[in-house]
Design a protein around this motif. Structure first.
Motif, PDB file in Angstrom:
ATOM      1  N   PRO A 145     102.905  51.798 -14.797  1.00 54.83           N
ATOM      2  CA  PRO A 145     102.193  53.013 -15.238  1.00 54.83           C
ATOM      3  C   PRO A 145     102.930  53.769 -16.335  1.00 54.83           C
ATOM      4  O   PRO A 145     102.294  54.381 -17.201  1.00 54.83           O
ATOM      5  N   LEU A 146     104.261  53.728 -16.322  1.00 57.14           N
ATOM      6  CA  LEU A 146     105.017  54.451 -17.355  1.00 57.14           C
ATOM      7  C   LEU A 146     104.936  53.761 -18.717  1.00 57.14           C
ATOM      8  O   LEU A 146     105.362  54.332 -19.725  1.00 57.14           O
ATOM      9  N   ASP A 147     104.413  52.541 -18.764  1.00 60.90           N
ATOM     10  CA  ASP A 147     104.166  51.894 -20.061  1.00 60.90           C
ATOM     11  C   ASP A 147     102.865  52.378 -20.686  1.00 60.90           C
ATOM     12  O   ASP A 147     102.564  52.038 -21.837  1.00 60.90           O
ATOM     13  N   VAL A 148     102.073  53.133 -19.930  1.00 61.48           N
ATOM     14  CA  VAL A 148     100.827  53.698 -20.475  1.00 61.48           C
ATOM     15  C   VAL A 148     101.172  55.096 -20.994  1.00 61.48           C
ATOM     16  O   VAL A 148     101.428  56.016 -20.216  1.00 61.48           O
ATOM     17  N   PRO A 149     101.195  55.279 -22.330  1.00 61.22           N
ATOM     18  CA  PRO A 149     101.705  56.546 -22.859  1.00 61.22           C
ATOM     19  C   PRO A 149     101.008  57.780 -22.302  1.00 61.22           C
ATOM     20  O   PRO A 149     101.678  58.767 -21.963  1.00 61.22           O
ATOM     21  N   ALA A 150      99.679  57.753 -22.178  1.00 61.21           N
ATOM     22  CA  ALA A 150      98.970  58.960 -21.714  1.00 61.21           C
ATOM     23  C   ALA A 150      99.339  59.288 -20.271  1.00 61.21           C
ATOM     24  O   ALA A 150      99.457  60.460 -19.911  1.00 61.21           O
ATOM     25  N   ALA A 179      85.630  53.121 -17.070  1.00 59.53           N
ATOM     26  CA  ALA A 179      85.768  51.678 -16.958  1.00 59.53           C
ATOM     27  C   ALA A 179      87.246  51.322 -16.807  1.00 59.53           C
ATOM     28  O   ALA A 179      88.119  52.180 -16.958  1.00 59.53           O
ATOM     29  N   MET A 180      87.510  50.053 -16.497  1.00 61.75           N
ATOM     30  CA  MET A 180      88.896  49.557 -16.364  1.00 61.75           C
ATOM     31  C   MET A 180      89.111  48.527 -17.473  1.00 61.75           C
ATOM     32  O   MET A 180      88.646  47.394 -17.371  1.00 61.75           O
ATOM     33  N   LYS A 181      89.813  48.973 -18.532  1.00 66.37           N
ATOM     34  CA  LYS A 181      89.927  48.084 -19.692  1.00 66.37           C
ATOM     35  C   LYS A 181      91.299  48.238 -20.362  1.00 66.37           C
ATOM     36  O   LYS A 181      91.919  49.295 -20.273  1.00 66.37           O
ATOM     37  N   THR A 182      91.692  47.202 -21.056  1.00 63.00           N
ATOM     38  CA  THR A 182      92.832  47.333 -21.961  1.00 63.00           C
ATOM     39  C   THR A 182      92.333  47.949 -23.272  1.00 63.00           C
ATOM     40  O   THR A 182      91.138  47.928 -23.562  1.00 63.00           O
ATOM     41  N   HIS A 183      93.270  48.476 -24.063  1.00 63.41           N
ATOM     42  CA  HIS A 183      92.883  49.200 -25.279  1.00 63.41           C
ATOM     43  C   HIS A 183      93.991  49.038 -26.316  1.00 63.41           C
ATOM     44  O   HIS A 183      95.157  49.292 -26.012  1.00 63.41           O
ATOM     45  N   VAL A 184      93.631  48.636 -27.514  1.00 68.69           N
ATOM     46  CA  VAL A 184      94.662  48.355 -28.521  1.00 68.69           C
ATOM     47  C   VAL A 184      95.518  49.576 -28.864  1.00 68.69           C
ATOM     48  O   VAL A 184      96.684  49.433 -29.207  1.00 68.69           O
ATOM     49  N   ASN A 185      94.935  50.770 -28.746  1.00 66.31           N
ATOM     50  CA  ASN A 185      95.708  51.963 -29.100  1.00 66.31           C
ATOM     51  C   ASN A 185      96.508  52.524 -27.940  1.00 66.31           C
ATOM     52  O   ASN A 185      97.592  53.073 -28.132  1.00 66.31           O
ATOM     53  N   THR A 186      95.927  52.469 -26.739  1.00 66.27           N
ATOM     54  CA  THR A 186      96.484  53.233 -25.621  1.00 66.27           C
ATOM     55  C   THR A 186      96.907  52.341 -24.442  1.00 66.27           C
ATOM     56  O   THR A 186      97.187  52.844 -23.370  1.00 66.27           O
ATOM     57  N   LEU A 187      96.942  51.052 -24.636  1.00 73.60           N
ATOM     58  CA  LEU A 187      97.229  50.009 -23.643  1.00 73.60           C
ATOM     59  C   LEU A 187      96.110  49.877 -22.626  1.00 73.60           C
ATOM     60  O   LEU A 187      95.580  48.790 -22.461  1.00 73.60           O
ATOM     61  N   ILE A 188      95.783  50.979 -21.895  1.00 77.08           N
ATOM     62  CA  ILE A 188      94.602  50.907 -21.034  1.00 77.08           C
ATOM     63  C   ILE A 188      93.696  52.094 -21.360  1.00 77.08           C
ATOM     64  O   ILE A 188      94.149  53.111 -21.893  1.00 77.08           O
ATOM     65  N   THR A 189      92.424  51.947 -21.031  1.00 78.53           N
ATOM     66  CA  THR A 189      91.537  53.101 -21.033  1.00 78.53           C
ATOM     67  C   THR A 189      90.935  53.206 -19.646  1.00 78.53           C
ATOM     68  O   THR A 189      90.403  52.247 -19.105  1.00 78.53           O
TER      69      THR A 189
END
Ligand code: SF4
Length: 466
Positions: A255-260, A160-170
């Motif tokens: 994209p670099l703001d998404v840690p994973a 899915a395309m979602k924001t995520h409190v732990n990982t910013l996006i999932t």
């Protein structure tokens, strides 16, 4: 990432909600832009599709059943011998909502859609697992990996395309967290979660990634507290890091703001730089919409921890980001019990005043670190133990078992009632169902028995991951 051709990511978008037939067309067009399904699926192969259905809510929490069926059909048409959709719901869904993967698959109509499309479903809760080495693993050196996923001829990451409190996006990377055992999932919910997500990819990367962005999510995702965003978009990619990087950019994030994404790119598993990715179909700039990030990503999380609720006094020191986040969520819950005054003590070295602003029974010592802290916090814990008052709640990370104990304690001392908690759960579920019925009037939940009474623990607040 080895040299050579750039990874490809394809974007297909409609201006309004597509019907099931058009969703099939969008999936096929996206994969055609990568070179066609025959590039990935050979005749007689066994295709395993890891979907994202971690909680008992329809899209945008879960991947759309029409998208899932479309991917199954596409693989079957390419000559796949067997197409299996796999998923294992989250620890939070099991503990907090008392659900099983099988029940969720049925209620959301996923099982029926997959079977009608010629596929089968394997719930990962009790599937055979093999212990595998994680080459170069940092958090995990070994994992109990689902055998069916390991042995698959073709592995599809349907996310899915979602924001995520732990990982910013999932998206594609985070989706594979659902492959793990409950113990492995639980362990990762800490500040090293993103490193762990990259470890999971070290075992096996998906061959093909499909992103269901028909109904996406912004805000406090990735569960029922997020806000739906009709994007009417499907993406496909041949590298999961590149796909997540493009997806993040579509959502308006660097994209670099998404840690994973950053950590996976650093490990040379794929590019995070859009200049190193070939985007086909619609351009990122054409389809971009700036998503609202989760609350803790647009303001420092301490904004919601210290001094946020008049009746909640937090004493936190030497705590990692997960305990900060959980304290924010717990503070929100305790804030509703005003005028009761609460003290919450968190971290490896919290400083506390000589006299707490709460009664002993309204004092919470949260997490393994605070439960092992020495000095005045140790004296305080001893005093609570002697009086048999207050709540000493170990756990690292401070996740479902800790939340469950907190909820039980709030009920024990009469700060909330079990009925209030159950009503809240049912209200949220109804709201999610009603919304999706409007998006897709062909959808109705399948009747399934409610989870057994007493099977839910710690479900009132708190986010979790697949
Ligand atoms: S208990 Fe300690 S190490 Fe564990 S999540 Fe909390 S602060 Fe971090």
């Amino acid at each position: 990432m080895s040299g050579g051709a750039r990874p490809i990511v394809a974007i297909i978008k409609e201006e309004s909600r597509p019907d099931a037939s058009r969703i099939r067309g969008m999936v096929r067009e996206a994969v055609d832009l990568l070179g066609g399904v025959g590039r990935f699926v050979g005749p007689g192969s066994h295709v395993v599709i890891k979907t994202n259905i971690f909680a008992p809510y329809p899209p945008p929490v879960s991947v759309d059943r029409h998208t899932t069926a479309a991917v199954v059909e596409l693989c079957r048409a390419a000559g796949a011998r067997r197409v299996t959709v796999v998923e294992g719901v989250s620890v939070g869904t099991k503990m907090g909502r008392g659900e099983t993967t099988e029940r969720v698959m049925r209620e959301l109509g996923v099982r029926r859609a997959v079977e009608q499309a010629g596929g089968d479903i394997v719930c990962l809760d009790d599937t055979p697992r093999v212990r595998v080495e994680v080459p170069g693993g940092v958090v995990h050196h070994q994992l109990d990996y689902p055998e069916i996923v390991l042995r698959a001829d073709v592995l599809v990451d349907l996310c899915a395309m979602k924001t995520h409190v732990n990982t910013l996006i999932t998206m594609g990377i985070k989706n594979f967290h659902g492959l793990l055992t409950d113990e492995e999932k639980y362990y990762g919910h800490r500040d090293d979660l993103d490193v762990k997500l990259v470890d999971i990819l070290r075992v096996r990367q998906p061959d093909l990634v499909i992103v269901d962005g028909l109904l996406a999510m912004e805000g406090d995702g990735a569960g029922e507290y997020g806000v739906p965003v009709p994007m009417n978009l499907i993406m496909a990619g041949d590298n999961v890091v590149a796909t997540d990087a493009v997806g993040a950019s579509v959502m308006g994030f660097d994209p670099l703001d998404v840690p994973a994404v950053r950590i996976a790119a650093h490990a040379r598993m794929g590019p995070a730089d859009l200049g190193d990715i070939e985007v086909r179909g619609r351009a990122v700039e054409e389809v971009r919409r700036r998503f609202q990030p989760p609350f803790n990503w647009f303001r420092p999380v301490d904004r919601f921890v210290t001094g946020s609720f008049e009746n909640v006094h937090v004493f936190i020191g030497g705590a990692c980001p997960w305990c900060w986040l959980m304290t924010a969520l717990i503070g929100r819950q305790l804030g509703l019990t005003a005028p009761r005054q609460w003290s919450v003590i968190v971290g490896s070295d919290p400083k506390v005043p000589s006299r707490l602003p709460s009664e002993p029974k309204h004092t919470i010592v949260l997490g393994d670190c605070a439960c092992a802290a020495t000095g005045p916090v140790k004296e305080l814990r001893n005093s609570l133990l002697i009086r048999r008052e207050g709540l000493i709640a170990p756990g690292c990370p401070t996740f479902r078992p800790t939340l469950a104990r907190l909820e039980e304690y709030l009920v024990e001392i009469g700060a909330v009632t079990a009925e209030m908690l159950e009503m809240k759960r049912l209200f949220i579920k109804q709201k999610c169902f009603d919304y999706y019925r409007k998006v897709d009037p062909t959808w109705e939940p399948e009747p399934v028995a409610e989870p057994a009474a007493g099977s839910r623990r710690g479900g009132a607040e708190g986010e979790e991951s697949p």
